[in-house]
Structure formats: structure tokens, C-alpha cells
Design a protein around this motif. Structure first.
Motif, PDB file in Angstrom:
ATOM      1  N   PHE A  53       0.856  -1.177   0.000  1.00 36.95           N
ATOM      2  CA  PHE A  53       0.000   0.000   0.000  1.00 36.95           C
ATOM      3  C   PHE A  53       0.896   1.232   0.000  1.00 36.95           C
ATOM      4  N   PHE A 132     -14.990  -2.530  -6.411  1.00 42.30           N
ATOM      5  CA  PHE A 132     -15.767  -2.637  -5.181  1.00 42.30           C
ATOM      6  C   PHE A 132     -14.924  -3.394  -4.178  1.00 42.30           C
ATOM      7  N   THR A 133     -14.605  -2.763  -3.092  1.00 41.04           N
ATOM      8  CA  THR A 133     -13.727  -3.365  -2.097  1.00 41.04           C
ATOM      9  C   THR A 133     -14.488  -3.555  -0.801  1.00 41.04           C
ATOM     10  N   THR A 139     -17.537  -1.284   2.883  1.00 41.12           N
ATOM     11  CA  THR A 139     -17.542  -1.489   1.434  1.00 41.12           C
ATOM     12  C   THR A 139     -17.291  -0.150   0.752  1.00 41.12           C
ATOM     13  N   ASN A 140     -16.276  -0.126  -0.109  1.00 44.26           N
ATOM     14  CA  ASN A 140     -15.948   1.100  -0.834  1.00 44.26           C
ATOM     15  C   ASN A 140     -16.050   0.856  -2.325  1.00 44.26           C
ATOM     16  N   ILE A 141     -16.134   1.925  -3.081  1.00 54.32           N
ATOM     17  CA  ILE A 141     -15.948   1.846  -4.528  1.00 54.32           C
ATOM     18  C   ILE A 141     -14.838   2.825  -4.872  1.00 54.32           C
ATOM     19  N   GLU A 142     -13.865   2.344  -5.664  1.00 53.18           N
ATOM     20  CA  GLU A 142     -12.657   3.138  -5.886  1.00 53.18           C
ATOM     21  C   GLU A 142     -12.256   3.120  -7.353  1.00 53.18           C
ATOM     22  N   ASP A 170      -5.185   0.465  -7.244  1.00 54.01           N
ATOM     23  CA  ASP A 170      -6.477   0.786  -6.640  1.00 54.01           C
ATOM     24  C   ASP A 170      -6.334   2.058  -5.817  1.00 54.01           C
ATOM     25  N   GLN A 172      -7.600   4.225  -3.331  1.00 53.36           N
ATOM     26  CA  GLN A 172      -8.591   4.288  -2.248  1.00 53.36           C
ATOM     27  C   GLN A 172      -8.518   5.677  -1.623  1.00 53.36           C
ATOM     28  N   LEU A 173      -9.505   6.476  -1.958  1.00 56.40           N
ATOM     29  CA  LEU A 173      -9.473   7.894  -1.579  1.00 56.40           C
ATOM     30  C   LEU A 173     -10.484   8.199  -0.478  1.00 56.40           C
ATOM     31  N   TYR A 174     -10.053   8.982   0.474  1.00 55.95           N
ATOM     32  CA  TYR A 174     -10.960   9.475   1.516  1.00 55.95           C
ATOM     33  C   TYR A 174     -10.805  10.994   1.611  1.00 55.95           C
ATOM     34  N   ILE A 179     -13.875   9.477   7.165  1.00 58.61           N
ATOM     35  CA  ILE A 179     -12.507   8.956   7.302  1.00 58.61           C
ATOM     36  C   ILE A 179     -11.524  10.006   6.819  1.00 58.61           C
ATOM     37  N   GLU A 183      -5.756   8.723   5.544  1.00 65.24           N
ATOM     38  CA  GLU A 183      -5.867   7.266   5.427  1.00 65.24           C
ATOM     39  C   GLU A 183      -6.073   6.814   3.978  1.00 65.24           C
ATOM     40  N   ARG A 185      -4.985   5.580   0.403  1.00 66.83           N
ATOM     41  CA  ARG A 185      -3.884   4.713  -0.010  1.00 66.83           C
ATOM     42  C   ARG A 185      -4.053   4.302  -1.465  1.00 66.83           C
ATOM     43  N   GLY A 187      -3.539   0.946  -3.472  1.00 70.75           N
ATOM     44  CA  GLY A 187      -3.281  -0.484  -3.345  1.00 70.75           C
ATOM     45  C   GLY A 187      -2.597  -0.999  -4.603  1.00 70.75           C
TER      46      GLY A 187
END
Lengths: 200, 412
Positions: A53, A132-133, A139-142, A170, A172-174, A179, A183, A185, A187
Motif C-alpha cells: 500500500f 468494489f472493495t 464497502t468502498n468503490i474506488e 487501486d 482508495q481515496l478518503y 474517514i 488514510e 492509499r 493499493g
């Protein structure tokens, strides 16, 4: 003597023409389902290696995930004899240190260019889409990018078998609610698949 | 356009929009959480069910050169040498160990445990020095059934100064049956034999007898660093104040002027204490509506005691599932600067931690990063701080967690 010379020349011509003709026929036979409008269906299965990550500022960290597995289905349409567009649906599972399963379903729109070296094909592609993670209750969509490269042996006009490497990025945005953005990342996963393509 | 291509485009662009609405955020980023996930060690005394066990109380005992942590897990009592991460079960006279407590007088530790007895009732047991030595049943007033030991915390929100022994009248089924409480404090001189333990029970603080307090005491705090000044007792519907006098408690009085709430968590924070609060005062978290209040108390321990609200620090706090917090515990980070608030709602627990700005004007608690998303699975029961600074978090059904020096939590 003259007759012998003519025989030799004819033989040479036959010998030199026949293979190239056979080769051309083989070429046409192996690739006759790669014309514009033709389709291909790819089935891929193999291990997924969670690499690391990465924070958007650069530092990387271990994923703490085991080697996982993936299963993918890709359907493409040939726009030219070498270029195809399509979509890919994949399922990836990997296990955390406490035996919880990280489950990812990347869904990408994909462009692939086939370099043909008969009877082999080397497809190079790039996919973009969403993943979809799911992990535990989250559960996230990235957004994702999936560059890929493969090597296939064209068994006949309908089937090719080979190996494929897909690199899954991947994002992964916040954004701080709920969040924090710290955090976020990227992937990095490598999928190494045995795959079969059906051309039709 | 080719029909197959149209279908693919539909899948690629429309389906994500449908699923986008089904996103459910956890308490932290998924990849971030995985980065910090620590392997749960099984077979360490809590057994293979370590991640499911409930931890309701902890204490610390020093035996010779070794210091041990004691924890009530499920129905048992467990111990481990400090830093060993290897828990072992220890026997007590009865089943269903509910609470454990330890008070140190000089170099000797007095240990207390609320447990079942051989008559299938609850009882208070005690021992001196070594938790592995025989425990003796402590006789208390006939008809009163010990329920739990509630630590009286100092104004650093972590040092245990005394315990409140909560009792219920035998056979009692209503709120009024929790009317008698006892105070356990370190004796000036440790009794030489366990037979004299009863003398440690300050019967003068057998207060509010017959008054029907309404709920058992859930939290207790002292407004000083040592057992002096005033003690605050929270019983759900009320907060009581009582002055400390001669090592015992004076008459308790209901604190006037509080917001109308059912309380779930309480702690007195001294000046300059954790959380960045601007002055000494009382933190109160409600058990229904996600509110956290900070205020000062005038005339504590007297009939004219009164609360003045300084700030409502948190208003209608919700977890990531939009469920309103039920605050049920308050602790301090081992890093020393943050207050932790434990909460639970519909079986899901969450801790939030941070420091309030000074003066506190924010209506939210800043979230810190946590060791694992697993903390979200079950309720938070208690915080416990060892004398070396180790911070433990006991959960309802999700084991015992310890905070590492980098602030992250991992399961014991």
C-alpha cells in the motif's frame, strides 16, 4: 543435363513456395476470428500478489495480506485485426492476518493491442474502471487502473491459451468525512493468471 | 454501435453508479486498517476464543519481583506477567468472576474479586499479596449480594484510588434493590490475616440505604490525585457528590443542575490533565443521545452542590453507521494527551479519542487512528492503565486490547 536443371529449379520453386503458402494459410486460419467485429471471451484464473500500500505522499507499507486468488472474465470486440475494446469483471480475494477476507471486484473498460508473432500473440492492455472493495463491515468503490501484458499460443482459430499479468492500481481515496484523507492509499496488486481466450 | 459494446458500456458506467449508493464506510480506511492489522495470537490463555471473550475489569498485582496483570475474561480470571502477552487462568472459589480489584498499601497488594460462591450466590473474596494464594470470602451484610467493583479513579482518569462495591438486595429485581454500596480503600496497615478483611469495609459509607438510588453505581471519580477532596458517583439517573473524610465518604448528595440525561460515562479531569480541557471539571457522557458535557461543580459533597456547564463538547455523536453513541467509558491514551471515549450502539462499539481545543468550542471529538477495524465489532467495556503506562481496552465480546507505544491497538 538441361532437363535435370529444370527439374531442380522446379523442385526449388515448389519447395520454397509451398511452405510460404502453408504458412500463409496457417496465419489466416489462426487469425480468422480476429477481424473487426469479431469477439473474444477471456477466462483468467490465478494467484494475486498483494504487493504494497502506498500513501499519496510516497511512503509504502506492507499489505499484511496473504497471497490471494482471482478469477476474471473479459469480453472484447475487435475494432481492427490487432486492436480490441472490451470490459473485464474480476473477483479477487485475499486473507488478512486474522483470517478476514478482503474481497475486491474490479470492473474495467479495457483497450488491448495484440502483437502477433504467429503462432503466438502478445496482448498489451490498459483497463480503467472501478473496484468494489469489501472488508469486514466496510464497502468502498474506488477508481482503478489495470495495465496488463500476456503471452498466448494460438491453438486454433477459436482458442488461445497463455499467461497474463495484470497490475492493479487501486486508488482508495478518503476526503475527511467520516474517514480522514490521511488514510487514503494506493493499493498495488499483481495478478498472474493462466488464461484461455475463445474467439468467435 | 455493436450491441455487445453497448452492453459493456452500460456495465462499465451504470453499474458502478448503482453500487456507489451501497458504499458503507468503516471507522477507518480499508487499506489503512489492513496496514495496521495485528495478528491475533490464539492459545495464549484466553484460548482459541480470545477474540470473542468479554473483558469487564482489570487490576495489577506485584508479587516479589514480578508484576502481573489480572483480567476477568468471560466467567474466569486470567493473569499474565507484565509484557508477556501470555494469559493463564487462575482458579477462584466460585464460578462467574465478575470483577477484580487491587489496592496497594505500602508494598502489599490487597486483592478483591466479586464471584459466585458455593451456594450459587455472588460473594466478595479477598486475598493478600499473591493472587495465586487462597482467597477468603468476605462477609458483608446478610441479604446484600455483591455485584461489581467500580474503581474510584483519580483526576488523571487512570489511577485507581479505591473501589465501590456495588450490591443488590438478594432476590431484588427492581432498581431500588441496588441501594447499598460499600467503599473499599487501602488500609493504613495491612491486616496480617485474611480474616480481618471485613475491617476494610467502611460501613459508615453504607449510604443512601433505603433511599432507592435507582441504579447501581457505574463510575466513580475523585477530584484529587489522591484519595482526598470529593468523590463523584454516577448511577445512570444521577450523579452524587460526597466529601472524603478520614479515608471514608461523607454523606452523598445528588448533584443539582445537570442536564436531563441518562448517564453512561463519567470522569473528573484535573487541571492540566488529558484532553486539552481548559480547567479542572467533570466530564459526563450520556447513554442515549451521543452528548458529552464538561462542567464545574460548586460545593461538592454538600447539600448545595451544583453543576455549571462549561461546554457541551459533543452533540448527538454518531458512528459510521449513523447510530447515536451510547457513551459508556472514559480513558486516557498511553501517549498521555488524548481522552478516549468508549461507546456502544446496537452491539457495535467504537472508541474515539483526541484532545479538545482550548477553550473547547468544537462539537465533535477529533478521531484518531486506530489499530484495527475490529474494534468496531463489539461494545467497549472499560479502560485500564497499568503503572508502567500500558493502556488496556476491554470489550464486550471482542477480547482485550492493548495500546502500543505508537498509539495503535492490538488484541491480547
Amino acid at each position: 543435363m538441361k532437363k535435370s536443371l529444370l527439374t531442380c529449379l522446379f523442385s526449388f520453386l515448389v519447395l520454397s513456395i509451398l511452405p510460404s503458402s502453408a504458412w500463409a494459410e496457417t496465419q489466416a486460419y489462426l487469425y480468422d476470428h480476429r477481424l473487426p467485429g469479431d469477439r473474444s471471451l477471456t477466462l483468467e484464473i490465478g494467484p494475486t500478489f498483494p504487493l504494497f500500500f502506498q500513501q499519496f505522499s510516497g511512503p509504502t507499507a506492507s499489505t499484511n495480506l496473504s497471497v490471494g486468488a482471482n478469477l476474471g472474465l473479459d469480453i472484447d470486440i475487435y475494432m481492427t485485426e490487432n486492436f480490441r475494446l472490451g470490459g473485464e469483471l474480476r473477483g479477487i480475494a485475499a486473507v488478512s492476518p486474522n483470517n478476514n477476507v478482503l474481497f475486491m471486484v474490479p470492473l474495467t473498460f479495457k483497450a488491448t493491442y495484440d502483437f502477433n508473432f504467429s503462432p503466438f500473440t502478445v496482448p498489451v492492455g490498459l483497463g480503467a474502471g472501478a473496484c468494489f472493495t469489501n472488508y469486514l463491515s466496510a464497502t468502498n468503490i474506488e477508481p482503478i487502473l489495470t495495465p496488463s501484458v500476456g503471452a498466448y499460443w494460438n491453438v486454433n482459430s477459436s482458442w488461445s491459451v497463455g499467461l497474463n499479468l495484470d497490475y492493479l492500481l487501486d486508488f482508495q481515496l478518503y476526503f475527511g468525512n467520516p474517514i480522514p484523507s490521511s488514510e487514503s492509499r494506493i493499493g498495488n496488486f499483481l495478478e498472474t493468471d493462466a488464461s484461455a481466450i475463445y474467439h468467435f | 454501435m455493436n450491441k455487445t459494446l453497448q452492453t459493456l458500456l452500460w456495465i462499465a458506467f451504470v453499474l458502478p453508479l448503482i453500487f456507489l449508493s451501497s458504499c458503507t464506510y468503516g471507522s477507518q480506511g480499508i487499506f489503512y486498517g489492513l496496514e495496521h492489522e495485528t495478528k491475533i495470537t490464539t492459545g495464549n490463555g484466553f484460548g482459541s476464543n480470545s477474540q470473542y471473550i468479554s473483558i469487564s475489569s482489570m487490576a495489577q498485582d506485584t508479587v516479589g519481583a514480578t508484576t502481573y496483570y489480572l483480567a476477568t475474561g468471560g466467567a474466569g480470571l486470567f493473569y499474565e506477567p507484565v509484557g508477556a502477552d501470555s494469559w493463564t487462568q487462575v482458579s477462584l472459589p466460585g464460578p462467574r468472576v465478575g470483577s477484580i480489584g487491587a489496592l496497594t498499601s505500602g508494598s502489599t497488594t490487597l486483592l478483591f474479586a466479586v464471584t459466585g460462591d458455593d451456594n450459587d450466590n455472588n460473594a466478595l473474596y479477598a486475598t493478600v499479596g499473591d493472587f495465586r494464594s487462597p482467597w477468603t470470602k468476605v462477609a458483608i451484610t446478610n441479604g446484600e449480594n455483591p455485584i461489581s467493583l467500580v474503581p474510584v479513579l483519580a483526576n488523571d482518569v487512570k489511577t485507581v484510588l479505591a473501589y465501590i462495591l456495588v450490591t443488590q438486595l438478594t432476590g431484588g429485581t427492581d432498581a431500588g434493590s441496588y441501594e447499598n454500596f460499600y467503599l473499599l480503600t487501602p488500609a493504613a496497615s495491612v491486616p496480617a490475616t485474611t480474616g480481618t478483611f471485613y475491617s476494610l469495609l467502611n460501613t459508615s459509607s453504607n449510604f443512601v440505604a433505603g433511599n432507592g438510588v435507582g441504579y447501581p453505581i457505574l463510575a466513580a471519580s475523585c477530584d484529587q490525585a489522591s484519595f482526598t477532596g470529593n468523590v463523584y458517583l454516577m448511577s445512570g439517573t444521577n450523579v452524587w457528590t460526597a466529601s472524603v473524610s478520614g479515608g471514608g465518604l461523607g454523606t452523598p448528595y445528588i448533584l443539582a443542575g445537570l442536564p436531563s440525561q441518562i448517564w453512561g460515562a463519567m470522569a473528573y479531569v484535573g487541571a492540566g490533565g488529558p484532553g486539552g480541557l481548559p480547567s479542572a471539571g467533570l466530564l459526563l457522557g450520556d447513554a442515549e443521545q451521543g452528548n458529552l458535557y464538561f462542567g464545574s461543580v460548586s460545593n461538592p459533597g454538600t447539600s448545595t452542590d451544583s453543576w455549571t456547564q462549561i461546554s457541551q463538547l459533543v452533540s448527538s455523536a454518531r458512528n459510521s453507521y449513523s447510530m447515536v453513541f451510547h457513551f459508556n467509558s472514559i480513558g486516557v491514551s498511553r501517549l498521555g494527551s488524548a481522552l478516549f471515549l468508549g461507546s456502544v450502539k446496537s452491539g457495535m462499539g467504537q472508541i474515539q479519542g483526541g484532545a479538545f481545543t482550548a477553550p473547547p468550542t468544537s462539537t465533535t471529538v477529533s478521531t484518531s487512528s486506530w489499530g484495527s477495524t475490529l474494534l468496531e465489532s463489539n461494545g467497549i467495556q472499560m479502560f485500564f492503565t497499568g503503572t508502567n503506562g500500558d493502556l488496556f481496552l476491554g470489550t464486550n465480546g471482542y477480547g482485550l486490547w492493548i495500546q502500543a507505544s505508537d498509539g495503535s491497538f492490538s488484541l491480547q
